[in-house]
Enzyme design. Structure first.
Site, mmCIF file in Angstrom:
data_model
loop_
_atom_site.group_PDB
_atom_site.id
_atom_site.type_symbol
_atom_site.label_atom_id
_atom_site.label_comp_id
_atom_site.label_asym_id
_atom_site.label_seq_id
_atom_site.Cartn_x
_atom_site.Cartn_y
_atom_site.Cartn_z
ATOM 1 N N GLU A 246 0.912 -1.207 0.030
ATOM 2 C CA GLU A 246 0.194 0.059 -0.176
ATOM 3 C C GLU A 246 0.697 1.281 -0.151
ATOM 4 O O GLU A 246 1.765 1.215 0.099
ATOM 5 C CB GLU A 246 -0.724 -0.206 1.059
ATOM 6 C CG GLU A 246 -1.662 -0.999 1.360
ATOM 7 C CD GLU A 246 -2.596 -1.730 2.318
ATOM 8 O OE1 GLU A 246 -2.572 0.103 3.336
ATOM 9 O OE2 GLU A 246 -3.533 -1.964 2.990
ATOM 10 N N LYS A 248 2.408 4.759 1.773
ATOM 11 C CA LYS A 248 2.395 5.080 2.527
ATOM 12 C C LYS A 248 1.974 6.686 3.302
ATOM 13 O O LYS A 248 2.949 7.490 2.325
ATOM 14 C CB LYS A 248 3.217 4.610 3.572
ATOM 15 C CG LYS A 248 3.664 5.321 4.481
ATOM 16 C CD LYS A 248 5.048 4.835 5.693
ATOM 17 C CE LYS A 248 5.886 5.315 7.250
ATOM 18 N NZ LYS A 248 5.141 6.927 7.677
ATOM 19 N N ARG A 425 3.511 -3.670 17.943
ATOM 20 C CA ARG A 425 4.713 -2.708 16.349
ATOM 21 C C ARG A 425 5.800 -4.336 15.879
ATOM 22 O O ARG A 425 6.351 -5.259 16.712
ATOM 23 C CB ARG A 425 5.896 -2.245 16.783
ATOM 24 C CG ARG A 425 6.516 -1.261 15.354
ATOM 25 C CD ARG A 425 7.862 -0.217 15.863
ATOM 26 N NE ARG A 425 7.385 0.748 17.008
ATOM 27 C CZ ARG A 425 6.429 1.546 16.679
ATOM 28 N NH1 ARG A 425 6.805 1.578 14.782
ATOM 29 N NH2 ARG A 425 5.815 2.822 17.231
ATOM 30 N N LYS A 431 7.107 -0.642 7.024
ATOM 31 C CA LYS A 431 7.389 0.716 6.277
ATOM 32 C C LYS A 431 8.348 0.669 5.421
ATOM 33 O O LYS A 431 10.087 0.664 5.965
ATOM 34 C CB LYS A 431 6.636 1.561 7.875
ATOM 35 C CG LYS A 431 8.579 2.026 8.472
ATOM 36 C CD LYS A 431 7.150 2.779 9.457
ATOM 37 C CE LYS A 431 8.177 2.112 10.626
ATOM 38 N NZ LYS A 431 7.943 3.130 12.208
#
Ligand code: AMP
Length: 586
Positions: A246, A248, A425, A431
């Site tokens: 996706e 960010k 997390r 990321k």
């Protein structure tokens, strides 16, 4: 002086304070749990509800929209009145102790017998919420503190300031409840997440009624977080079966709750329009519904019971605008129509946690994504994150660039089979960000600037945490550029109100470490002047991270790693220069 608890009633607030003292006195998790484990069973249901919430650090349950909203200075003023101490002395004590509750215990000497009950504390907090105006609020706090012994006042102040600071988080309270009910802690966490009330969870567990808990909307669910990825090879290793990619988005994280409004009396979060209730929560789990009236209106059209996770971005035409645009709208006390129109926003949904009676958290990403795709998220204010599935990483470089060209920060890579893990997390979400080095830091001190900024606190000293487990703050630099005049002015006002100590007639101040900044810099230098041993060279502020809590700022280890990395890059660069100069000589 600490009275014996022998003659005090079971529901005395004094007993709560004694248990809190004992918990603060040990660092051992098991001992802390054991103290709660012997205190909780003595309480009736209603008192257990309150005590569990208070030990989790909050005067009200999470689903409750009420907040005490009592600032440090109001508490300080109340303590000045009750203690009759000198203002200078209290200030100095506060700097030394770092916690106004601890100061209260030192300076108060009211030798009254403890009479406050837990329920009376609950009533007093509820009454304080209703009081408008700072002066009246201070009077209300003074009245409450006068009914308390020094030890109770210590914990009343800590509760009013929103943190007990006894080394006990909500997780430890869940742990204790689990042990008492002989249940796995995961089950207690689950029910706490459904009900949004650790107090109710404790009571349900006691009566073996955990099964009866149902999802209550309108309280924030902790956000799932992502880990940074060093290189694309890590993705192949972690997700060999393929993964979702996706964009960010560079905005602020938000969780949306939507359901038909009903006449329930509880003071729930959110706003009602056309019989639909909508609430928005930030990543710090604060309610932000009021900041986005335009989104609230757009969201009513979805007409479903939903909890969505996503990002609020500045959005105009069909384009995402730079994050700085959004900043113009954040933290404003009044939102004019002009402002709403000049900074239009969109909510980009990327996850669904609840849909029409079904909790989706434990479903795999691919199932949650297909529900997201069935929703009408194709309007100017409501969007859906672009998601593509890949089997290998060869195209990611190109995707990264495409995401950057669309105005986004980079990529998010998500495991197709992963469940939604609130508050974690992990490595299910990775990321991929821009290459420049940035750090999230917290402001610890501020100084007035020069020139047109001489009226404002505009030079900020900032710190990182000592480590993930040690919250000690270590200063690593000082920055003064990067913010707009309006931001500086707002920040300066806030810092003045949250000053711990003033020097040079208020021109230099240490401040409550609450404001998180994202900074970039040229180099990291080893420094003898700074306690942590490093200093950032030429730091510039990229933005105020009002969405990030202080617990999540970067650590000294990250600084150390960056120092090593930048050093390596520097070496690489000089070697390159050296080789080319050799080449040109030959
Ligand atoms: P960071 O703030 O650098 O730790 O990066 C994690 C943040 O990226 C999340 O908290 C979100 O606010 C944001 N984000 C942007 N786009 C996405 C996405 N598609 N999925 C998940 N998080 C996202």
């Amino acid at each position: 002086m600490i009275h014996s608890t022998g003659s005090t009633p079971i529901d005395a607030f004094y007993r709560f304070a004694i248990a809190a003292e004992q918990i603060a006195a040990t660092t051992k998790r098991l001992t802390k749990a054991a103290i709660l484990g012997s205190y909780f069973p003595t309480l009736e249901d209603d008192d257990l509800r309150l005590a569990a919430r208070y030990f989790a650090g909050s005067p009200f349950p999470q689903f409750d929209q009420r907040v005490l909203q009592i600032g440090g200075s109001a508490l300080m003023n109340a303590l000045l009145i009750v203690s009759e101490a000198e203002s200078n002395l209290l200030q100095a004590e506060l700097v030394k102790r770092g916690d106004l509750g601890d100061v209260a215990a030192d300076v108060l000497s009211n030798q009254i017998a403890p009479t406050l009950r837990l329920s009376e504390v609950g009533e007093a907090f509820a009454a304080l919420v209703e009081i408008r105006g700072n002066k009246k609020k201070i009077t209300g706090i003074v009245d409450l503190l006068k009914r308390a012994t020094a030890l109770e006042a210590k914990y009343l102040i800590k509760l009013m300031s929103g943190d007990l600071r006894i080394g006990l988080r909500e997780g430890a309270v869940e742990d204790a409840i689990a042990r008492l009910a002989d249940q796995p802690v995961g089950r207690i966490q689950w029910v706490n997440m459904l009900t949004g009330d650790i107090g109710e969870t404790a009571v349900l567990a006691r009566h073996k009624q955990l099964d009866t808990a149902r999802m209550q909307l309108f309280h924030p669910i902790k956000f799932m977080l992502a880990s940074p990825v060093e290189d694309f090879a890590e993705i192949t290793t972690r997700m060999p079966e393929g993964f979702a990619v996706e964009d960010k988005y560079d905005g602020i994280r938000a969780q949306v709750h939507i359901a038909a409004a009903n006449s329930e009396s509880r003071s729930l979060h959110g706003a009602t329009i056309d019989n639909v209730r909508i609430a928005l929560f930030s990543r710090t789990l604060d309610e932000i519904t009021g900041t986005f009236p335009d989104l609230v209106e757009a969201l009513t059209a979805l007409d479903l019971e939903l909890i969505l996770d996503g990002e609020i971005v500045p959005f105009q035409g069909n384009r995402i605008l730079p994050f700085q645009e959004l900043q113009k709208r954040l933290g404003r006390k009044t939102l004019t129509d002009e402002l709403l129109q000049s900074v239009p926003v969109a909510f980009v949904a990327y996850d669904v946690l609840y849909c029409n009676g079904k909790v989706m958290i434990e479903e795999p990403y691919s199932v949650r994504r297909s529900i997201l795709e069935s929703l009408n998220l194709n309007t100017p204010r409501l969007r859906r994150a672009i998601s593509q599935q890949f089997k290998d990483v060869t195209l990611l470089e190109q995707e990264f660039q495409a995401a950057r060209d669309r105005g986004n920060e980079g990529l998010m890579v998500k495991h197709l089979q992963s469940t939604y893990k609130p508050g974690k997390r992990g490595k299910d979400w990775l990321k991929v960000k821009r290459a420049i080095a940035t750090l999230d830091v917290v402001i610890t001190a501020a100084e007035v600037g020069t020139g047109k900024r001489s009226r404002f606190l505009s030079d900020f000293t900032f710190a990182v945490r000592a480590s993930e487990t040690d919250p000690t703050l270590l200063n690593v630099g000082k920055a003064y550029s990067g913010l707009t005049d309006a931001e500086v002015q707002e920040l300066s006002d806030w810092l003045k109100q949250h000053t711990i100590q003033e020097f040079a007639h208020g021109r230099v101040r240490t401040v409550e470490p609450k404001i998180v900044l994202e900074v970039t810099f040229d180099r990291v230098q080893v420094s003898k002047r700074h306690k942590g041993g490093y200093a950032l060279r030429f730091p510039r502020i990229l933005r105020i991270r009002s969405d990030k809590p202080v617990e999540e700022i970067d650590t000294l280890e990250t600084v150390r790693n960056l120092a090593a990395q930048l050093e390596d890059n520097h070496k690489d660069a000089t070697q390159l220069v050296d080789r080319t100069s050799i080449a040109s000589e030959t």
